[in-house]
Design an enzyme around this catalytic site. Structure first.
Site, PDB file in Angstrom:
ATOM      1  N   GLU A  52      -0.413 -37.563  19.466  1.00 48.08           N
ATOM      2  CA  GLU A  52      -1.766 -37.990  19.826  1.00 48.08           C
ATOM      3  C   GLU A  52      -2.755 -37.595  18.730  1.00 48.08           C
ATOM      4  O   GLU A  52      -3.628 -38.383  18.338  1.00 48.08           O
ATOM      5  CB  GLU A  52      -2.199 -37.354  21.145  1.00 48.08           C
ATOM      6  CG  GLU A  52      -1.445 -37.837  22.372  1.00 48.08           C
ATOM      7  CD  GLU A  52      -1.728 -36.943  23.572  1.00 48.08           C
ATOM      8  OE1 GLU A  52      -2.749 -36.224  23.541  1.00 48.08           O
ATOM      9  OE2 GLU A  52      -0.933 -36.951  24.525  1.00 48.08           O
ATOM     10  N   ASP A  56      -4.745 -40.409  16.572  1.00 51.65           N
ATOM     11  CA  ASP A  56      -6.196 -40.517  16.602  1.00 51.65           C
ATOM     12  C   ASP A  56      -6.745 -40.727  15.191  1.00 51.65           C
ATOM     13  O   ASP A  56      -7.623 -41.560  14.965  1.00 51.65           O
ATOM     14  CB  ASP A  56      -6.783 -39.240  17.220  1.00 51.65           C
ATOM     15  CG  ASP A  56      -8.294 -39.227  17.206  1.00 51.65           C
ATOM     16  OD1 ASP A  56      -8.904 -40.036  17.922  1.00 51.65           O
ATOM     17  OD2 ASP A  56      -8.863 -38.410  16.459  1.00 51.65           O
ATOM     18  N   ASN A 124      -4.226 -41.678  25.330  1.00 50.90           N
ATOM     19  CA  ASN A 124      -3.451 -40.773  24.483  1.00 50.90           C
ATOM     20  C   ASN A 124      -2.072 -41.328  24.143  1.00 50.90           C
ATOM     21  O   ASN A 124      -1.581 -41.145  23.027  1.00 50.90           O
ATOM     22  CB  ASN A 124      -3.306 -39.414  25.163  1.00 50.90           C
ATOM     23  CG  ASN A 124      -4.613 -38.636  25.184  1.00 50.90           C
ATOM     24  OD1 ASN A 124      -5.542 -38.949  24.453  1.00 50.90           O
ATOM     25  ND2 ASN A 124      -4.689 -37.635  26.037  1.00 50.90           N
ATOM     26  N   GLU A 127      -2.384 -43.798  21.344  1.00 50.36           N
ATOM     27  CA  GLU A 127      -2.514 -43.097  20.067  1.00 50.36           C
ATOM     28  C   GLU A 127      -1.167 -42.539  19.611  1.00 50.36           C
ATOM     29  O   GLU A 127      -0.832 -42.601  18.420  1.00 50.36           O
ATOM     30  CB  GLU A 127      -3.521 -41.961  20.201  1.00 50.36           C
ATOM     31  CG  GLU A 127      -4.959 -42.422  20.402  1.00 50.36           C
ATOM     32  CD  GLU A 127      -5.917 -41.271  20.628  1.00 50.36           C
ATOM     33  OE1 GLU A 127      -7.124 -41.453  20.400  1.00 50.36           O
ATOM     34  OE2 GLU A 127      -5.456 -40.175  21.030  1.00 50.36           O
TER      35      GLU A 127
END
Length: 246
Positions: A52, A56, A124, A127
């Site tokens: 995650e 990001d 999440n 990502e």
């Protein structure tokens, strides 16, 4: 279905996931990690938390690059506003659903209802999958996957900003040229309460200019503002109609 196990995800589910997202992994272990929520973390810390984090950063870079190239007329501030919406938790949760990622998640028993998964979890995992694709195949497939699901969201944000901007353009022009702020007058409203349409006109110094219809007062005001701009500054409205964002 959502798997609730203390073991790795069924290989068949991994195959179905790859088919769903349109990317086939050389190493499916990294995909398995991306799909494993921390609520069912294994003893070896096998979860998608670190992915995650990486995802990001990759998402931010990809969207920044895409916006920079796709919207050459937009300022830094405009690009930042668009990006903030596109990479928001709400938007990422939405595209995560579109990619059917929740169908392949491995989660703990406390998250056993797939219809009520938190937005944060859905965002999440999107990502994490971006990061997994990056680690497995490099930047190009990660870039393509990201744009595949987020391009539509970029278009939506740009269209929304464009439509909402006619009143702002007219206000700025009117204040500069006439020293007053335009006012809007409802001329008529038709239809039942649950489906009314409104006709609105623009007044500048008591003089009526453009008129517009809409399914809400705000929409009608935007339409009236656009028609007014066509009357008083046609070059401005022509320029903005050809810009991808304002």
């Amino acid at each position: 279905m959502i798997l609730r196990t203390n073991s790795h995800i069924d290989p068949e589910k991994l195959s179905e996931c790859q088919l769903a997202i349109g990317y086939y992994f050389n190493n499916t272990i990294v995909l398995e990690r991306a799909l494993t929520h921390t609520s069912c973390k294994l003893e070896n810390n096998f979860s998608n938390e670190r992915l995650e984090f990486l995802g990001d950063a990759i998402l931010g870079m990809v969207i920044s690059d895409y916006l920079y190239k796709a919207l050459p007329e937009c300022s830094e501030g405009e690009l930042t506003k668009i990006k903030s919406v596109v990479v928001s938790q709400t938007t990422l949760a939405k595209v995560s659903m579109e990619a059917h990622l929740k169908d392949f998640l491995s989660v703990g028993r406390g998250l056993n209802d797939r219809n009520f998964l938190p937005k944060s979890l859905l965002a999440n995992v999107f990502e994490a999958v971006v990061a997994a694709i990056y680690l497995d195949g490099g930047l190009e497939p990660a870039y393509n996957f990201t744009v595949k699901y987020l391009k539509k969201e970029v278009d939506i944000v740009c269209k929304d900003q464009h439509e909402k901007n006619y009143k702002s353009i007219l206000q700025q022009y009117s204040q500069k040229e006439y020293g007053v702020t335009p006012s809007y007058r409802i001329l008529q409203q038709i239809g039942p309460d649950h489906g009314k349409s409104f006709e609105v006109s623009v007044l500048i110094k008591g003089i009526e200019y453009g008129r517009g219809w809409g399914k809400s007062k705000k929409e009608a005001e935007q339409s009236a503002a656009k028609e007014t701009l066509k009357i008083i500054v046609p070059d401005v409205i022509h320029e903005n109609d050809n810009k991808p964002c304002i």
